[in-house]
Design a protein around this motif. Structure first.
Motif, PDB file in Angstrom:
ATOM      1  N   VAL A  38    -122.555   3.328  27.003  1.00 37.80           N
ATOM      2  CA  VAL A  38    -122.031   2.214  27.907  1.00 37.80           C
ATOM      3  C   VAL A  38    -120.436   2.476  28.088  1.00 37.80           C
ATOM      4  CG1 VAL A  38    -121.245  -0.099  27.744  1.00 37.80           C
ATOM      5  CG2 VAL A  38    -123.750   0.655  27.147  1.00 37.80           C
ATOM      6  N   LYS A  39    -119.847   2.992  27.108  1.00 38.22           N
ATOM      7  CA  LYS A  39    -118.169   2.936  27.128  1.00 38.22           C
ATOM      8  C   LYS A  39    -117.880   4.497  28.011  1.00 38.22           C
ATOM      9  CE  LYS A  39    -116.652   0.178  23.679  1.00 38.22           C
ATOM     10  NZ  LYS A  39    -115.783   0.101  22.250  1.00 38.22           N
ATOM     11  N   HIS A  40    -118.885   5.230  27.919  1.00 36.39           N
ATOM     12  CA  HIS A  40    -118.596   6.320  28.574  1.00 36.39           C
ATOM     13  C   HIS A  40    -119.290   6.419  30.055  1.00 36.39           C
ATOM     14  CE1 HIS A  40    -118.563  10.733  29.626  1.00 36.39           C
ATOM     15  NE2 HIS A  40    -119.653  10.793  30.174  1.00 36.39           N
ATOM     16  N   ALA A  41    -120.135   5.445  30.343  1.00 37.47           N
ATOM     17  CA  ALA A  41    -120.543   4.938  31.665  1.00 37.47           C
ATOM     18  C   ALA A  41    -119.602   4.298  32.409  1.00 37.47           C
ATOM     19  CB  ALA A  41    -121.686   4.361  31.897  1.00 37.47           C
ATOM     20  N   ILE A  42    -118.674   3.580  31.756  1.00 32.99           N
ATOM     21  CA  ILE A  42    -117.720   2.499  32.566  1.00 32.99           C
ATOM     22  C   ILE A  42    -116.418   3.442  32.563  1.00 32.99           C
ATOM     23  CG2 ILE A  42    -119.121   0.576  32.118  1.00 32.99           C
ATOM     24  CD1 ILE A  42    -117.064  -0.372  29.781  1.00 32.99           C
ATOM     25  N   GLY A  43    -116.315   4.638  31.873  1.00 30.54           N
ATOM     26  CA  GLY A  43    -115.034   5.351  31.964  1.00 30.54           C
ATOM     27  C   GLY A  43    -113.950   5.110  30.622  1.00 30.54           C
ATOM     28  N   LYS A  44    -114.564   4.461  29.782  1.00 34.15           N
ATOM     29  CA  LYS A  44    -113.693   4.003  28.675  1.00 34.15           C
ATOM     30  C   LYS A  44    -113.710   5.122  27.501  1.00 34.15           C
ATOM     31  CE  LYS A  44    -112.850  -1.067  29.141  1.00 34.15           C
ATOM     32  NZ  LYS A  44    -112.779  -2.216  28.548  1.00 34.15           N
ATOM     33  N   LEU A  45    -114.629   6.065  27.653  1.00 30.47           N
ATOM     34  CA  LEU A  45    -114.843   6.968  26.542  1.00 30.47           C
ATOM     35  C   LEU A  45    -115.235   8.251  27.219  1.00 30.47           C
ATOM     36  CD1 LEU A  45    -115.026   7.484  23.597  1.00 30.47           C
ATOM     37  CD2 LEU A  45    -117.573   6.895  23.676  1.00 30.47           C
ATOM     38  N   PRO A  46    -114.126   9.068  27.419  1.00 33.61           N
ATOM     39  CA  PRO A  46    -114.368  10.454  27.845  1.00 33.61           C
ATOM     40  C   PRO A  46    -114.763  11.396  26.620  1.00 33.61           C
ATOM     41  CG  PRO A  46    -111.792  10.021  27.628  1.00 33.61           C
ATOM     42  CD  PRO A  46    -112.590   8.835  27.062  1.00 33.61           C
ATOM     43  N   LEU A  47    -115.759  11.934  27.096  1.00 31.96           N
ATOM     44  CA  LEU A  47    -116.690  13.009  25.961  1.00 31.96           C
ATOM     45  C   LEU A  47    -116.747  14.206  26.767  1.00 31.96           C
ATOM     46  CD1 LEU A  47    -119.637  10.423  25.448  1.00 31.96           C
ATOM     47  CD2 LEU A  47    -117.740  10.972  23.833  1.00 31.96           C
ATOM     48  N   PRO A  48    -116.881  15.261  25.881  1.00 29.74           N
ATOM     49  CA  PRO A  48    -116.984  16.691  26.335  1.00 29.74           C
ATOM     50  C   PRO A  48    -118.361  17.112  27.135  1.00 29.74           C
ATOM     51  CG  PRO A  48    -117.107  16.412  24.020  1.00 29.74           C
ATOM     52  CD  PRO A  48    -116.979  15.250  24.558  1.00 29.74           C
ATOM     53  N   GLU A  49    -119.033  16.328  26.967  1.00 38.45           N
ATOM     54  CA  GLU A  49    -120.820  16.352  27.468  1.00 38.45           C
ATOM     55  C   GLU A  49    -121.250  14.744  27.518  1.00 38.45           C
ATOM     56  OE1 GLU A  49    -123.415  18.835  25.384  1.00 38.45           O
ATOM     57  OE2 GLU A  49    -122.384  18.426  23.438  1.00 38.45           O
ATOM     58  N   ARG A  50    -122.255  14.987  28.439  1.00 43.58           N
ATOM     59  CA  ARG A  50    -122.862  13.693  28.605  1.00 43.58           C
ATOM     60  C   ARG A  50    -123.699  13.079  27.282  1.00 43.58           C
ATOM     61  NH1 ARG A  50    -126.122  16.761  32.277  1.00 43.58           N
ATOM     62  NH2 ARG A  50    -127.794  16.225  31.165  1.00 43.58           N
TER      63      ARG A  50
END
Length: 122
Positions: A38-50
Motif C-alpha cells: 500500500v505505501k509503495h503504491a501511494i508513493g510513500k515507500l520507495p523500493l528497489p523493486e516491486r
C-alpha cells in the motif's frame, strides 16, 4: 514490520540479534506485506523493486514463515486500547499478542500494549 519469536534471555536482545539467532522462528505477517504494498503504491515507500518481487524474496532469504491474518487477529486488534491509531500496527500488535511472538519495531508507542518488543532502531 516483522514478527519474530524470540527466546527470553538475561538481556533484552536487539531485533538483529533475534533475527540472526538460528534458534528463533521468524514470522513475517501478511499485514506487513500489505502495508509495504500500500505505501509503495501511494508513493510513500520507495523500493528497489516491486513489492510482489521484493517481499517473497526477503521472506525466503530470511527463511521466515508467512503469518496469515486470521479473524482472531482482526478481532483482537479492534479490542486493543487506542494507544496507536495505525490499523497495520494495531494488527501487528494483536498478532504478536495472540501468537506469543515478539514484535520488531521502531515505534515507541507499540511498547504500551504489553507485547514483547524488539527494537529495530539504531
Amino acid at each position: 514490520m516483522a514478527l519474530g519469536c524470540a527466546h527470553a534471555g538475561a538481556h533484552r536482545p536487539t531485533a538483529r540479534q533475534a533475527i540472526e539467532d538460528p534458534h528463533n522462528t521468524l514470522l513475517i505477517s501478511a499485514a506487513s506485506a500489505w502495508e509495504i504494498a500500500v505505501k509503495h503504491a501511494i508513493g510513500k515507500l520507495p523500493l528497489p523493486e516491486r513489492p510482489e518481487l521484493l517481499v517473497p524474496r526477503v521472506i525466503a532469504a530470511l527463511e521466515a514463515i508467512e503469518l496469515p491474518v486470521t479473524s482472531r487477529h482482526a478481532i483482537s486488534s479492534a479490542a486493543l486500547p487506542y494507544h496507536h491509531r495505525d490499523p497495520f500496527d494495531r494488527l501487528l500488535v494483536a498478532q504478536a499478542l495472540c501468537e506469543g511472538a515478539a514484535l520488531v519495531t521502531v515505534d515507541e508507542l507499540l511498547t504500551r500494549y504489553g507485547a514483547t518488543v524488539l527494537w529495530a532502531g539504531s
